[in-house]
Design a protein around this motif. Sequence first.
Motif, PDB file in Angstrom:
ATOM      1  N   PHE A 452       1.240  -0.971   0.121  1.00 31.37           N
ATOM      2  CA  PHE A 452       0.024   0.031   0.387  1.00 31.37           C
ATOM      3  C   PHE A 452       0.566   1.329  -0.043  1.00 31.37           C
ATOM      4  O   PHE A 452       0.766   2.198  -0.607  1.00 31.37           O
ATOM      5  CB  PHE A 452      -0.932  -0.153   1.336  1.00 31.37           C
ATOM      6  CG  PHE A 452      -2.240   0.465   0.928  1.00 31.37           C
ATOM      7  CD1 PHE A 452      -2.766   1.805   1.997  1.00 31.37           C
ATOM      8  CD2 PHE A 452      -3.093   0.548   0.072  1.00 31.37           C
ATOM      9  CE1 PHE A 452      -4.144   2.261   1.340  1.00 31.37           C
ATOM     10  CE2 PHE A 452      -4.199   1.187  -0.229  1.00 31.37           C
ATOM     11  CZ  PHE A 452      -4.526   1.755   0.529  1.00 31.37           C
ATOM     12  N   LYS A 453       1.667   0.849   0.837  1.00 31.70           N
ATOM     13  CA  LYS A 453       2.813   2.219   0.632  1.00 31.70           C
ATOM     14  C   LYS A 453       3.359   2.373  -1.144  1.00 31.70           C
ATOM     15  O   LYS A 453       3.576   3.654  -1.035  1.00 31.70           O
ATOM     16  CB  LYS A 453       3.968   2.041   1.043  1.00 31.70           C
ATOM     17  CG  LYS A 453       5.256   3.086   1.286  1.00 31.70           C
ATOM     18  CD  LYS A 453       5.578   4.176   1.580  1.00 31.70           C
ATOM     19  CE  LYS A 453       6.681   5.004   1.578  1.00 31.70           C
ATOM     20  NZ  LYS A 453       6.488   5.972   2.260  1.00 31.70           N
ATOM     21  N   PHE A 454       3.745   1.172  -1.525  1.00 29.01           N
ATOM     22  CA  PHE A 454       4.290   1.836  -2.649  1.00 29.01           C
ATOM     23  C   PHE A 454       3.298   2.077  -3.657  1.00 29.01           C
ATOM     24  O   PHE A 454       3.328   3.078  -5.031  1.00 29.01           O
ATOM     25  CB  PHE A 454       4.739   0.551  -3.416  1.00 29.01           C
ATOM     26  CG  PHE A 454       6.046   0.716  -2.779  1.00 29.01           C
ATOM     27  CD1 PHE A 454       7.614   0.972  -2.644  1.00 29.01           C
ATOM     28  CD2 PHE A 454       6.048  -0.298  -1.189  1.00 29.01           C
ATOM     29  CE1 PHE A 454       8.467   0.922  -2.433  1.00 29.01           C
ATOM     30  CE2 PHE A 454       7.857  -0.384  -1.074  1.00 29.01           C
ATOM     31  CZ  PHE A 454       8.872   0.171  -1.308  1.00 29.01           C
ATOM     32  N   MET A 455       2.158   1.740  -3.070  1.00 31.92           N
ATOM     33  CA  MET A 455       0.642   2.290  -4.911  1.00 31.92           C
ATOM     34  C   MET A 455       0.448   3.463  -4.347  1.00 31.92           C
ATOM     35  O   MET A 455       0.423   3.971  -5.389  1.00 31.92           O
ATOM     36  CB  MET A 455      -0.411   1.459  -4.116  1.00 31.92           C
ATOM     37  CG  MET A 455       0.067  -0.546  -5.323  1.00 31.92           C
ATOM     38  SD  MET A 455      -0.870  -1.665  -4.628  1.00 31.92           S
ATOM     39  CE  MET A 455      -1.587  -1.311  -3.109  1.00 31.92           C
ATOM     40  N   MET A 456       0.370   4.195  -3.708  1.00 27.54           N
ATOM     41  CA  MET A 456       0.251   5.510  -2.287  1.00 27.54           C
ATOM     42  C   MET A 456       0.877   5.996  -1.914  1.00 27.54           C
ATOM     43  O   MET A 456       0.978   6.639  -1.054  1.00 27.54           O
ATOM     44  CB  MET A 456      -0.636   4.924  -2.004  1.00 27.54           C
ATOM     45  CG  MET A 456      -2.518   4.915  -2.334  1.00 27.54           C
ATOM     46  SD  MET A 456      -4.163   4.589  -1.509  1.00 27.54           S
ATOM     47  CE  MET A 456      -5.088   3.847  -3.015  1.00 27.54           C
ATOM     48  N   PRO A 457       1.837   6.822  -2.058  1.00 24.31           N
ATOM     49  CA  PRO A 457       3.596   7.589  -2.057  1.00 24.31           C
ATOM     50  C   PRO A 457       2.742   8.248  -1.506  1.00 24.31           C
ATOM     51  O   PRO A 457       3.872   8.946  -0.417  1.00 24.31           O
ATOM     52  CB  PRO A 457       4.377   7.489  -2.969  1.00 24.31           C
ATOM     53  CG  PRO A 457       3.889   6.707  -4.132  1.00 24.31           C
ATOM     54  CD  PRO A 457       2.220   6.385  -4.063  1.00 24.31           C
ATOM     55  N   GLY A 458       2.164   8.945  -1.537  1.00 21.87           N
ATOM     56  CA  GLY A 458       1.754  10.751  -2.255  1.00 21.87           C
ATOM     57  C   GLY A 458       0.983  10.374  -0.315  1.00 21.87           C
ATOM     58  O   GLY A 458       0.598  11.357   0.636  1.00 21.87           O
ATOM     59  N   MET A 459       0.198   9.564  -0.263  1.00 20.55           N
ATOM     60  CA  MET A 459      -0.505   9.725   1.214  1.00 20.55           C
ATOM     61  C   MET A 459      -0.132   9.079   2.186  1.00 20.55           C
ATOM     62  O   MET A 459       0.776   8.134   2.552  1.00 20.55           O
ATOM     63  CB  MET A 459      -1.459   7.845   0.761  1.00 20.55           C
ATOM     64  CG  MET A 459      -2.914   8.108   2.125  1.00 20.55           C
ATOM     65  SD  MET A 459      -3.576   7.156   1.966  1.00 20.55           S
ATOM     66  CE  MET A 459      -4.438   6.961   0.874  1.00 20.55           C
ATOM     67  N   PRO A 460      -0.522  10.598   3.334  1.00 22.94           N
ATOM     68  CA  PRO A 460      -0.147  10.579   4.797  1.00 22.94           C
ATOM     69  C   PRO A 460       0.231   9.451   4.701  1.00 22.94           C
ATOM     70  O   PRO A 460      -0.492   8.845   5.135  1.00 22.94           O
ATOM     71  CB  PRO A 460      -0.723  11.765   5.455  1.00 22.94           C
ATOM     72  CG  PRO A 460      -1.083  12.812   4.321  1.00 22.94           C
ATOM     73  CD  PRO A 460      -1.580  11.447   3.175  1.00 22.94           C
ATOM     74  N   TYR A 461       1.270   9.050   6.186  1.00 20.98           N
ATOM     75  CA  TYR A 461       1.463   7.834   6.591  1.00 20.98           C
ATOM     76  C   TYR A 461       0.286   7.768   7.266  1.00 20.98           C
ATOM     77  O   TYR A 461      -0.339   6.545   8.190  1.00 20.98           O
ATOM     78  CB  TYR A 461       2.458   7.434   6.598  1.00 20.98           C
ATOM     79  CG  TYR A 461       2.952   8.229   8.021  1.00 20.98           C
ATOM     80  CD1 TYR A 461       2.923   7.252   9.574  1.00 20.98           C
ATOM     81  CD2 TYR A 461       3.839   9.132   7.973  1.00 20.98           C
ATOM     82  CE1 TYR A 461       3.451   8.612  10.934  1.00 20.98           C
ATOM     83  CE2 TYR A 461       4.056  10.267   8.906  1.00 20.98           C
ATOM     84  CZ  TYR A 461       3.643   9.410  11.192  1.00 20.98           C
ATOM     85  OH  TYR A 461       4.323  10.454  11.398  1.00 20.98           O
TER      86      TYR A 461
END
Length: 519
Positions: A452-461
């Motif tokens: 999910f981190k790599f699919m949506m890198p711009g989303m705040p963690y």
Amino acid sequence: MNIDLLIVAAYFAAVMFVAVRARVRAADSSLEDYFVSGRSLPWYAIAASTIATNIHAGHFLAVVGAAYAFGLAQANFEINAIVGLLIAAFVFVPLYLKARVVTISQFFELKFGRVVGTTYSILFMILYGTLYVGSALFWGAYTVEAVFGPELTFLGDSPEMRILVLMCVLGTFAAIYTFMGGLKAVVRTDLIQFVLLVGSGMVLLGIALKELGGLSALHEVVGDRMHLHLPNDHPKLPWLGIVTMILLNLQYWGCNQVILQRALAARSLRDAQVGLLVGGLFKYLTAALIILPGVALIGILGEERALMDKDLAYPTLVKLIDTPGLKGIILCGLFASLMSTVDSIFNSVSTLWSVDIYKKFIRPRASDAQIIRAGRTSIIFTLLVGIAMGTFFLWVKFERPGIVLDAFFKELSYFIKIGFVMLISAAVFLRNPSRLLVGVTLVASIPLSVAFKFMMPGMPYLIRTGILIVATFAVVAIPSILRSGWRLDEGLLRSSGRDVGWFGGALGASLLLVHVLFH
């Protein structure tokens, strides 16, 4: 010799003296004596030791640096701990004490079987034996180098070498007294650490506010950084992330062996609950002591002297001190935060290894003395792994000096904590969830988080983590509710509030009211 260094040396001598007096001999001790102090801790020891463990070296460095970078909003991580702490005191801890478990894994084993309990133990040991020990050792050594670098050239020619040597020395020191005394030594030394933490924090806050021009100057000079809630498009601390913080606190305060080992060692449920609640009062104080100096430094330095490396905020504040001896007291507070966290992790990891792995799978007929020796051996191994992980953080920091390491560390740890939140929620709030589904979801949550981190890198963690916590719990909860309905664990409400007494009940209600009003 520098008086500040003499004060630091006296601190280490005092800690070792107290630890040696609490020494436990394996041949003469039972498993519960070494790992849970014979279940004899009073509420005040639980309160002081729990908060001292919670405030690790990263608070004084990474969190101060994050406050310098993001402002007052960083305090949400501290004050929202109150919700998790209240739920732990009135919901989770009564269940643990009723089951008389030594490790949280044993509770999960009772609920979901040996495979899930053991999986939790292994993941927890990996998380805390690597990330948490490594970061604590790195932050302690990094600060000493930043403040006393010129006096430490005998340790090495480069800052990197000096930091590495300091990590080895500090880690070995904490390992020695934890090795000797188990939880008893940890709690007794944590009482010293707690006093130093609060005292040094108040000194540094006072100096920072004096340099800025007083408490009122926070709004006058850095008013734009005094917002507790930031817009939802903020890349690191969106206001919606508060929901994620509360969910994560179910894990940190509710099923964290490092934090709850003192509550498991309480002499009564009332002592465990009151100890946690009193500790909760200090979370507001520690939020002020740790966050406000970083915010004040924004105004002290101004734009013209702004720090490129935000994690140098704490050493920069310490360098403002010109009174002989005060700098040494401040650094003692830093070392106290380091030692109280590292020794607790050593003790908890050794407990999990000895009770959940060694006793069950390697030597089922082992005596208590043999189990304690196995735990002590694991402390040495954890030290070596922690130093290796601290070296990784050292490399990251010197390769990317502008990175705010607190956010980097939190994001890494959340990859595993997502599954932990699902696990404790399923164990307490669901009726007979599928053991297989719980175990598979616990393990699968880690690669899912990374993907999910790599699919949506711009989303705040924080937003990404919150979505995954809800999703993983839903995977387990929906089939369970459809099949068996929804209810709390049997007897939970009766056992949670029966022994806390009027003082604990009033304290818990007051904490909740203050928290709501604060927001």
